[in-house]
Design an enzyme around this catalytic site. Structure first.
Site, short mmCIF file in Angstrom:
data_model
loop_
_atom_site.label_atom_id
_atom_site.label_comp_id
_atom_site.label_asym_id
_atom_site.label_seq_id
_atom_site.Cartn_x
_atom_site.Cartn_y
_atom_site.Cartn_z
N SER A 1 0.78 -1.23 0.00
CA SER A 1 0.00 0.00 0.00
C SER A 1 0.81 1.28 0.00
CB SER A 1 -0.94 0.01 1.21
OG SER A 1 -0.21 -0.08 2.43
N HIS B 1 -5.48 -3.86 -2.27
CA HIS B 1 -5.25 -2.83 -3.28
C HIS B 1 -5.22 -3.40 -4.70
CE1 HIS B 1 -4.43 0.44 -0.41
NE2 HIS B 1 -3.93 -0.53 0.34
N LYS C 1 -11.98 0.01 -0.82
CA LYS C 1 -11.07 0.71 -1.72
C LYS C 1 -11.69 0.79 -3.11
CE LYS C 1 -7.07 -0.09 1.19
NZ LYS C 1 -7.86 -0.46 2.39
#
Length: 386
Positions: free
Chosen positions: A176, A204, A235
C-alpha cells in the site's frame, strides 16, 4: 483523577518530529473535497480507485434498516449478505466467501485463527499492519522476511520446514505504501515445494488488476494456486467491509473460530446492497479499470519512476519518496497551496528516512487534473527534495 501527562509528553515528542496526526473534517464532493478553511482541493489521497465511492452506485433497492442489529451468527446475516458473499466467490473463482466488518478484521482475524502453536508464519517486512497484528495474535512462530525476498523464504524453509506442523506464507499482493507487487509466482512455487499455504491480502488489487478485476493473483495467473485470499470492500469497490475467499472448509472454520468475525456486528444491509451494485458495475464498466491503469502508467512515465514490471506500472499507488519527515510535510503543504491533496506518509507507517507523498489515482480524475498535478510536482522540484 489519574494523570495522563505522559501521553501529552509523547504527543509533544511526535509533534517535534513532524509526526503528529490530527483529524481534519473534509466535505467530499466527487473527486474533490472542501477542507475546514473552505478551500477546494483535488483529492489525490483516497483509495477510491474506480471512482465508485462518490459516483452514486445504481442500487436497485436500498434497505431501510440502518444497521444489521447483531453479529452475523446471531441474526445479522441477511439475504443481501448471502448474495454479496456469493457474488464475491464467483468473481474470485472460489467455493466460498465470508464477509467481515472491515478489511483489518478480515486480515488480522484470518491469520490469527488459522496459524496455530506448532506452525510457522513467514511474513513480508512491509505487510499491512492488519496482517502484522494477525501474526502477533496467533500462537505460531513468526519470521519476518526482507521485503519481497522469496529466496530468503525458500532458505528458511529448506533449513526449518521439518520443525513445524504447518507453514503459512503471508503477504500483501500490492503493497500500500510502495505500489509494488509481491513475487506471487515465486512464492507459489515455494509454497508447493515445501507444503506451505500462501495467504494473500488483495486489498489494493481487487477491482483494479486482472482481466476481470479480481486482483493481482489473477493478473499474475496464480489464482488457482493460492487457496486463501483476503480483500476489502472499502477501496476500489467504494464501500466498506472485508472478505475472505477460499475453500468452504476454510470459511466455515473462520465462521466458527475467528473472533473478529464472531464478535463483530455484521455489515449494515445498506453496505451489502451498495457492494453488490459495485461488483455489478465492476463487471459492466471495465473501462473504469482500464482508465485508472492508464493514468498510473502515464504518471509513472512522466515522473520517470516506471519499472520494467507492466503490472506494477498499472498500480494506482505512486510513491514520491522524499526522505526527511519535515520535507515530506512541507511538500504536502506546497501541493495543498497549489490546490491538490497528496498526503505525507511518515514513520511509523513507513521506515525512518523514507517519508513520502503517496499519490493515489482514480478513474474519476480528469486528464486536466492529472496534468495540473504533474506540472505542480515538476515546478516545485518535489522529487529532488531529498
Amino acid at each position: 483523577m489519574p494523570s495522563f501527562d505522559y501521553l501529552a509528553d509523547r504527543l509533544a515528542e511526535l509533534n517535534s518530529q513532524h509526526r503528529l496526526r490530527t483529524l481534519a473534517a473534509r466535505q467530499p464532493e466527487g473527486v474533490t473535497f472542501v477542507d475546514a478553511s473552505g478551500r477546494r482541493l483535488i483529492n489525490f489521497g483516497s483509495n477510491d480507485y474506480l471512482g465508485l465511492a462518490t459516483s452514486g452506485l445504481p442500487i436497485a433497492s436500498l434497505p431501510r434498516e440502518s444497521g444489521s442489529t447483531a453479529s452475523a451468527l446471531v441474526c445479522g446475516w441477511t439475504p443481501l449478505h448471502q448474495q454479496l458473499a456469493e457474488t464475491i466467490a464467483e468473481l474470485e473463482s472460489t467455493e466460498s466467501a465470508v464477509l467481515f466488518p472491515s478489511g483489518f478484521a478480515a486480515c488480522s482475524g484470518t491469520v490469527a485463527t488459522l496459524a496455530e502453536a506448532g506452525d510457522l508464519i513467514l511474513s513480508d517486512a512491509l505487510n499491512h499492519a492488519s496482517l502484522i497484528d494477525g501474526c502477533r495474535l496467533s500462537r505460531a512462530e513468526c519470521v519476518v522476511y526482507p521485503h519481497r525476498d522469496h529466496e530468503f523464504v525458500a532458505s528458511v524453509l529448506k533449513q526449518r520446514r521439518h520443525e513445524f506442523t504447518r507453514v503459512w506464507i503471508v503477504t500483501d499482493g500490492v503493497f500500500s505504501m510502495d505500489g509494488n507487487v509481491a513475487p506471487l509466482v515465486e512464492l507459489s512455487d515455494i509454497a508447493e515445494l515445501f507444503d506451505a499455504s500462501l495467504v494473500v491480502d488483495e486489498a489494493h488489487g481487487t477491482g483494479v488488476l486482472g482481466k476481470t478485476g479480481s486482483g493481482v493473483c489473477e493478473a499474475l495467473a496464480v489464482k488457482d494456486r493460492i487457496a486463501i485470499r483476503i480483500g476489502t470492500l472499502s477501496k476500489a469497490i467504494g464501500c466498506q467491509g472485508g472478505f475472505v475467499v477460499g475453500p468452504k472448509v476454510v470459511t466455515d472454520y473462520l465462521v466458527n473460530r475467528c473472533r473478529s468475525f464472531i464478535f463483530s456486528t455484521a455489515l449494515a444491509p445498506s453496505t451489502a446492497a451498495a457492494s453488490i451494485a459495485a461488483f455489478e458495475t465492476l463487471k459492466s464498466e471495465p473501462e473504469r479499470r482500464h482508465r485508472v491503469q492508464s493514468l498510473a502508467k502515464h504518471v509513472r512515465e512522466q515522473l520517470s519512476i516506471s519499472t520494467s514490471c507492466a503490472i506494477e506500472n498499472s498500480v494506482p499507488i505512486v510513491p514520491l519518496i522524499i526522505g526527511e519527515d519535515v520535507k515530506a510535510v512541507a511538500a504536502c503543504q506546497t501541493l495543498s497551496d497549489a490546490g491538490f491533496f497528496v498526503p505525507a506518509i511518515r514513520p511509523p507507517t513507513v521506515a525512518p528516512g523514507t517519508a513520502r507523498l503517496r499519490l493515489s489515482l482514480s478513474a474519476s480524475h480528469t486528464d486536466a487534473m492529472v496534468e495540473s498535478l504533474l506540472s505542480a510536482i515538476k515546478k516545485c522540484g518535489i522529487l529532488n527534495v531529498g
